[in-house]
Design an enzyme around this catalytic site. Structure first.
Site, short mmCIF file in Angstrom:
data_model
loop_
_atom_site.label_atom_id
_atom_site.label_comp_id
_atom_site.label_asym_id
_atom_site.label_seq_id
_atom_site.Cartn_x
_atom_site.Cartn_y
_atom_site.Cartn_z
N LEU A 109 0.88 -1.17 0.00
CA LEU A 109 0.00 0.00 0.00
C LEU A 109 0.91 1.20 0.00
O LEU A 109 1.90 1.24 0.75
CB LEU A 109 -0.90 0.01 1.24
N ASP A 110 0.62 2.20 -0.82
CA ASP A 110 1.53 3.33 -0.90
C ASP A 110 1.45 4.21 0.35
O ASP A 110 0.65 3.97 1.26
CB ASP A 110 1.33 4.14 -2.19
N LEU A 111 2.29 5.23 0.40
CA LEU A 111 2.48 6.04 1.60
C LEU A 111 1.17 6.52 2.22
O LEU A 111 0.96 6.40 3.43
CB LEU A 111 3.37 7.25 1.27
N SER A 113 -1.96 5.51 1.48
CA SER A 113 -3.07 4.55 1.48
C SER A 113 -3.17 3.86 2.84
O SER A 113 -2.18 3.72 3.55
CB SER A 113 -2.89 3.51 0.38
N ARG A 194 -0.14 1.79 -7.73
CA ARG A 194 -1.02 2.96 -7.68
C ARG A 194 -2.18 2.85 -8.69
O ARG A 194 -2.65 3.85 -9.23
CB ARG A 194 -0.22 4.24 -7.91
#
Length: 247
Positions: A109-111, A113, A194
């Protein structure tokens, strides 16, 4: 050791099952000269080992492969999903209880999220759960700036291409509108980098909050932010037993 030993397995697979890294990452470690077997530097991943062999990575001994475990973790916003961030930002793994030992995330999961992140001590299982052929649905709640109509939802269902990258069908339905934002329930099977943000951007929606609520059969449920909870062994076998056997 010899290839005739029935209990042997490829060194990269052994490192993955021991929670050191994914099989691919383990192969890169070997190629970088970071792995020894019985005191000898390993030069190729085309090598088999047994439980009798002594393996080290960066000079540290690798323990026996543990029983496969899986955890659900409620990732908060503001953490990166990597073991070591070159920019010095806090990582998911900095915040996990030390009692878990070394674990690997299933995807990322990105920063910014939030939500469900699966963790495992078995790199082979992590790899299997990430493969498109496993076809597990990832479900999200997304808050985005903008408005959406049926034509935009149809474009997502058909799959969109952004900067030369093609994204598969995405099912999205409007949950509710709040002022200039709209909440969407989003489901997809690929999980490219993403993907939700880029696909929604392609239809005029700027995601400003993204929460993963399910990964395949595993749900975020009532996990509190930052909480981690073990998946019972029976459930793990029911849902992933076929993947464990083929890993």
């Amino acid at each position: 050791m010899t290839d005739q030993d029935d209990n042997s397995e490829r060194i990269a697979k052994r490192l993955a099952r021991s929670g050191v890294a994914s099989r691919r990452e383990a192969e890169r470690m070997i190629e970088a000269g970071r792995v020894t077997v019985n005191g000898k530097l390993l030069k190729t991943p085309a090598f088999k080992v047994t439980d009798r062999d002594t393996i080290t990575v960066d000079g540290k001994p690798v323990g026996a492969a543990e029983k496969t475990k899986l955890w659900r973790y409620h990732k908060p916003s503001g953490l990166v999903t990597t073991h070591k961030d070159p920019e010095g930002r806090e990582t998911v793994f900095d915040k996990l209880p030390k009692s878990l030992g070394r674990v690997i995330s299933v995807g990322r999961l990105d920063l910014t999220s939030e939500g469900l992140l699966l963790l495992t001590n078995d790199g082979e299982l992590s790899r299997a759960l990430e493969l498109p052929t496993t076809a597990w649905t990832r479900r999200y709640r997304a808050r985005a700036f903008g408005s959406v109509d049926e034509a935009a939802l149809a474009r997502l269902r058909a799959g969109v291409t952004v900067d030369g990258v093609s994204y598969g069908p995405i099912e999205a339905e409007v949950e509710r509108a709040t002022g200039s934002n709209v909440w969407l329930n989003v489901a997809l099977k690929e999980g490219k980098n993403r993907e939700v943000r880029k696909a929604l951007d392609a239809v005029g929606l700027k995601v400003n909050r993204l929460i993963r609520i399910a990964y395949g059969p595993f749900q975020l449920g009532q996990l509190a932010t930052g909480e981690v909870k073990s998946v019972p062994e029976r459930v793990l076998q029911d849902q992933c037993g076929h993947l464990l056997k083929s890993a």
